[in-house]
Design a protein around this motif. Sequence first.
Motif, short mmCIF file in Angstrom:
data_model
loop_
_atom_site.label_atom_id
_atom_site.label_comp_id
_atom_site.label_asym_id
_atom_site.label_seq_id
_atom_site.Cartn_x
_atom_site.Cartn_y
_atom_site.Cartn_z
N ASN A 217 -37.68 -14.71 45.91
CA ASN A 217 -36.59 -13.75 45.73
C ASN A 217 -35.23 -14.44 45.57
O ASN A 217 -34.23 -14.03 46.18
CB ASN A 217 -36.57 -12.76 46.90
CG ASN A 217 -37.82 -11.92 46.94
OD1 ASN A 217 -38.29 -11.43 45.91
ND2 ASN A 217 -38.41 -11.77 48.12
N THR A 218 -35.23 -15.47 44.74
CA THR A 218 -34.01 -16.22 44.45
C THR A 218 -33.98 -16.54 42.95
O THR A 218 -34.98 -17.06 42.43
CB THR A 218 -33.99 -17.55 45.25
OG1 THR A 218 -34.10 -17.25 46.62
CG2 THR A 218 -32.72 -18.33 45.00
N PRO A 219 -32.91 -16.25 42.23
CA PRO A 219 -31.61 -15.73 42.67
C PRO A 219 -31.57 -14.22 42.83
O PRO A 219 -30.51 -13.67 43.11
CB PRO A 219 -30.70 -16.17 41.53
CG PRO A 219 -31.58 -16.07 40.32
CD PRO A 219 -32.93 -16.52 40.78
N GLN A 220 -32.72 -13.55 42.61
CA GLN A 220 -32.77 -12.10 42.77
C GLN A 220 -34.19 -11.71 43.12
O GLN A 220 -35.11 -12.53 43.09
CB GLN A 220 -32.32 -11.41 41.48
CG GLN A 220 -33.23 -11.65 40.29
CD GLN A 220 -32.58 -11.34 38.96
OE1 GLN A 220 -31.65 -12.01 38.55
NE2 GLN A 220 -33.08 -10.30 38.29
N SER A 221 -34.37 -10.45 43.47
CA SER A 221 -35.68 -9.96 43.87
C SER A 221 -36.71 -10.19 42.75
O SER A 221 -36.45 -9.91 41.58
CB SER A 221 -35.60 -8.47 44.19
OG SER A 221 -36.87 -7.96 44.53
N GLY A 222 -37.88 -10.72 43.13
CA GLY A 222 -38.96 -10.95 42.18
C GLY A 222 -38.93 -12.29 41.49
O GLY A 222 -39.89 -12.65 40.80
N TYR A 223 -37.86 -13.04 41.64
CA TYR A 223 -37.76 -14.37 41.04
C TYR A 223 -38.12 -15.42 42.09
O TYR A 223 -37.71 -15.32 43.24
CB TYR A 223 -36.35 -14.65 40.54
CG TYR A 223 -35.98 -14.00 39.23
CD1 TYR A 223 -35.48 -14.76 38.17
CD2 TYR A 223 -36.08 -12.62 39.03
CE1 TYR A 223 -35.11 -14.17 36.97
CE2 TYR A 223 -35.71 -12.02 37.84
CZ TYR A 223 -35.23 -12.81 36.81
OH TYR A 223 -34.87 -12.20 35.63
N THR A 224 -38.88 -16.42 41.69
CA THR A 224 -39.18 -17.55 42.56
C THR A 224 -38.51 -18.80 42.00
O THR A 224 -38.72 -19.16 40.84
CB THR A 224 -40.69 -17.79 42.67
OG1 THR A 224 -41.30 -16.63 43.24
CG2 THR A 224 -40.99 -18.99 43.56
N GLN A 225 -37.72 -19.43 42.84
CA GLN A 225 -37.01 -20.65 42.45
C GLN A 225 -37.81 -21.88 42.86
O GLN A 225 -38.31 -21.95 43.98
CB GLN A 225 -35.64 -20.67 43.12
CG GLN A 225 -34.82 -21.92 42.91
CD GLN A 225 -33.69 -22.00 43.94
OE1 GLN A 225 -33.90 -22.35 45.09
NE2 GLN A 225 -32.50 -21.62 43.51
#
Length: 263
Positions: A217-225
């Motif tokens: 959840n980075t930089p937003q919900s649902g994103y994986t960094q």
Amino acid sequence: MYVYVPTTLKKPAPILVAIHHCQGSATGYASETKYQPLANSKGFIIIYPNSRSSGGCFDVASTASLSHNGGGDSQTIANMVKYAIDKYGGDAEKVFVTGTSSGAMMTQVMAGAYPDVFKAASAYSGVPDGCFYVQGSTATQDPPGWSNNCANGQVTKTAQAWGDLTRSYYPGYNGTRPRILLWHGTSDSTLRYQNHPEALKQWSNVLGLTDSKNTSNTPQSGYTQTIYGSGDANTAQLVGYSAQGVGHTVPVHESLDLAFFGI
């Protein structure tokens, strides 16, 4: 090309090359993305290359384009940078490149073939550098070579093999390599998601990185960094973003790009 030069420039001014997708154009990508308002406030130059092919795709398949000073679209774009440095007072030490889809492929080609020109790159929904290479493909084909196997995520190589491919563009180059930022959606049905981990393998090898860490959840919900090596999202050598449920293409995150570039 379409060049955007804001009224107030830093001296010398950073240069951002922003490369459009297939069926796109330089002016179209300028209006689709929000780099220009940021250029107004931060004083950098934007170069928008325009594809010469009828379908608007860039040449990421020919030996010419996949070679340093070999011709093809890559050398044309590198020459645009030289032009902006000479004509507008661009900073040769602060040149960056970004793009979407075909433009993302071209972004990685530029990072691979011209590591002496570009300091960092951000690619949205592309494929590994050189994945579309077709022996015998020429820069004059229209449209440039297309690889269904690559687009469908069926081309896999070891990290070393991918890295060797990128290094082959500029034999003997021992200087600093550009920092790389990669974005891809898990539901991409045009350039399949499997291309994302393959590209991360490639650039981790090129940059000599082995360790990575994931943050959900980075930089937003649902994103994986995914950050490789040391540093944070703005300073690391290699950063990837996997966007859960996002198709083709991942929306451009202009402010995060500029933070990664240090603009």
